[in-house]
Design an enzyme around this catalytic site. Structure first.
Site, short mmCIF file in Angstrom:
data_model
loop_
_atom_site.label_atom_id
_atom_site.label_comp_id
_atom_site.label_asym_id
_atom_site.label_seq_id
_atom_site.Cartn_x
_atom_site.Cartn_y
_atom_site.Cartn_z
N GLY A 28 0.88 -1.18 0.00
CA GLY A 28 0.00 0.00 0.00
C GLY A 28 0.91 1.22 0.00
O GLY A 28 1.94 1.19 0.66
N GLY A 225 9.15 9.80 -13.96
CA GLY A 225 9.64 8.57 -14.59
C GLY A 225 11.14 8.65 -14.84
O GLY A 225 11.91 8.97 -13.94
N ALA A 254 7.71 2.71 -7.28
CA ALA A 254 8.85 3.59 -7.64
C ALA A 254 8.74 4.90 -6.86
O ALA A 254 9.68 5.32 -6.17
CB ALA A 254 8.86 3.86 -9.14
N ASP A 256 6.84 5.54 -4.27
CA ASP A 256 6.77 5.33 -2.81
C ASP A 256 8.18 5.20 -2.22
O ASP A 256 8.48 5.77 -1.15
CB ASP A 256 5.99 4.05 -2.47
P1 ADP Z 1 5.31 7.16 -9.55
O1 ADP Z 1 5.68 5.75 -9.19
O2 ADP Z 1 4.84 7.95 -8.37
O3 ADP Z 1 4.41 7.28 -10.76
P2 ADP Z 1 7.53 7.89 -11.26
O4 ADP Z 1 7.08 6.87 -12.25
O5 ADP Z 1 7.65 9.28 -11.74
O6 ADP Z 1 6.67 7.90 -9.93
O7 ADP Z 1 8.94 7.37 -10.73
C1 ADP Z 1 9.52 7.78 -9.53
C2 ADP Z 1 11.02 7.64 -9.65
O8 ADP Z 1 11.35 6.28 -10.00
C3 ADP Z 1 11.62 8.48 -10.75
O9 ADP Z 1 11.90 9.81 -10.32
C4 ADP Z 1 12.90 7.71 -11.05
O10 ADP Z 1 13.88 8.03 -10.09
C5 ADP Z 1 12.46 6.26 -10.87
N1 ADP Z 1 12.04 5.68 -12.16
C6 ADP Z 1 10.77 5.45 -12.57
N2 ADP Z 1 10.75 4.94 -13.82
C7 ADP Z 1 12.05 4.84 -14.21
C8 ADP Z 1 12.72 4.39 -15.41
N3 ADP Z 1 12.04 3.96 -16.46
N4 ADP Z 1 14.06 4.45 -15.44
C9 ADP Z 1 14.78 4.90 -14.38
N5 ADP Z 1 14.21 5.33 -13.23
C10 ADP Z 1 12.87 5.32 -13.15
#
Ligand code: ADP
Length: 305
Positions: A28, A225, A254, A256
């Site tokens: 969660g 991302g 990611a 969290d």
């Molecule tokens: P959430 O999970 O909240 O949607 P994000 O997808 O933006 O958040 O990802 C949070 C963090 O995870 C990013 O800032 C990065 O550090 C890492 N991350 C996520 N996707 C990738 C990726 N494809 N390659 C490298 N790092 C990633």
């Protein structure tokens, strides 16, 4: 630094090795953050605030939370209730989710305002997400938002990840209104650009940064991302690039885990850009493993310890 994370942990049934065989786990958003924070940081004392039932599954959940090094003394036990459950189904490698969370005790976590106040009184950093707000009824939401405001007035830091999940809300408008209300009650906002662009129409990550900054958060960190993380902290703007990965397996948690590293950085009094670099390093490991709670190597995360 004493940290109180507030939200819902759910039981998870993940596909096992045989068809129709499942493995029980717990996850969660706010719990995932608490779990990574407790693992990473010797300077953060982490407590989880939620409500569970009085059945065997609830007891197991509380045990797993405690096994993660998280204080469970503020977890309320509500007789006759249980915890939320979701099941992951795999179809040719594509994951889909079924949820049973209507009867979850966590929906009542803010019903007892005095329990919430007592837990917050002993914390220095309070962490809430948009999912925490989404699962509550109108009265619970008002209680929690009020408690966030009071915590801030009492000199505590309040952190908020909007974690926009439209299916948990009555309407997109109810979601966006409540999220911006919460944004006005926090010091540290941790939005993810992709979700924000979809529901608030932000044209770029700067627009997301500006919106949360204008709402009143002194620290805003916009995750995006594999694109650079943008931040504003005490009036200083900057960005931190993300190391590209070729082996992204599952992006669950990611954001969290990223948040956990930011809190560990606060506890260790690191400069914000160092905390963000460490957060990217942690989240980069998490996206290379399956599920929310991934065993990680602490080798490159020593600054957070
Ligand atoms: P959430 O999970 O909240 O949607 P994000 O997808 O933006 O958040 O990802 C949070 C963090 O995870 C990013 O800032 C990065 O550090 C890492 N991350 C996520 N996707 C990738 C990726 N494809 N390659 C490298 N790092 C990633």
């Amino acid at each position: 630094m004493r940290v109180l994370a507030i939200g819902e942990c759910m039981a998870e049934m993940a596909p096992g090795t045989q068809p129709d065989e499942f493995r029980l786990g717990f996850a969660g958003d706010t719990f995932n953050t608490a779990w990574y924070l407790a693992m990473l940081s010797s300077k953060a004392e982490v407590s989880y605030f939620t409500a569970v039932g009085d059945d065997a599954l609830s007891t197991r959940m509380v045990q797993v939370i405690a096994d993660g090094g998280i204080d469970t003394r503020h977890i309320q036990m509500l007789p006759g209730k249980s915890v939320g459950l979701y099941m992951i189904s795999l179809d040719n490698g594509e994951r889909s989710f079924s949820y049973w969370r209507g009867q979850s005790a966590a929906r009542l976590l803010a019903r007892d305002a005095s329990a919430l106040d007592a837990a917050i009184a002993s914390a220095e950093l309070v962490y809430v997400s948009g999912i925490t707000l989404a699962i509550l009824d109108a009265q619970g939401r008002a209680t929690l938002l009020g408690a966030m405001q009071n915590a801030r007035r009492a000199g505590k830091r309040v952190a908020f990840d909007p974690n926009l999940r439209v299916h948990l809300w009555d309407s997109p408008a109810q979601m966006t209104e409540t999220i911006m209300h919460a944004a006005a009650c926090c010091d540290i906002a941790l939005p993810s650009f992709e979700d924000e662009a979809r529901w608030f129409g932000d044209s770029d990550a700067e627009a997301t940064l500006e919106r949360y900054s204008k709402a009143g958060a002194g620290t805003v960190i916009v995750k995006n991302g594999s694109d650079p993380v943008l931040y504003r902290d005490a009036g200083t703007d900057g960005s931190v690039s993300v190391r590209p990965l070729t082996s992204v397996v599952d992006t669950t948690a990611a954001g969290d885990s990223f948040n956990a590293a930011i809190f560990a950085g606060l506890a260790a009094e690191l400069p914000i850009n160092t905390s963000i670099e460490q957060a990217c390093s942690l989240a980069g490991q998490v996206v290379q493993g399956k599920g929310a709670l991934v065993p990680i190597s602490l080798e490159f995360l020593d600054q957070l310890a």
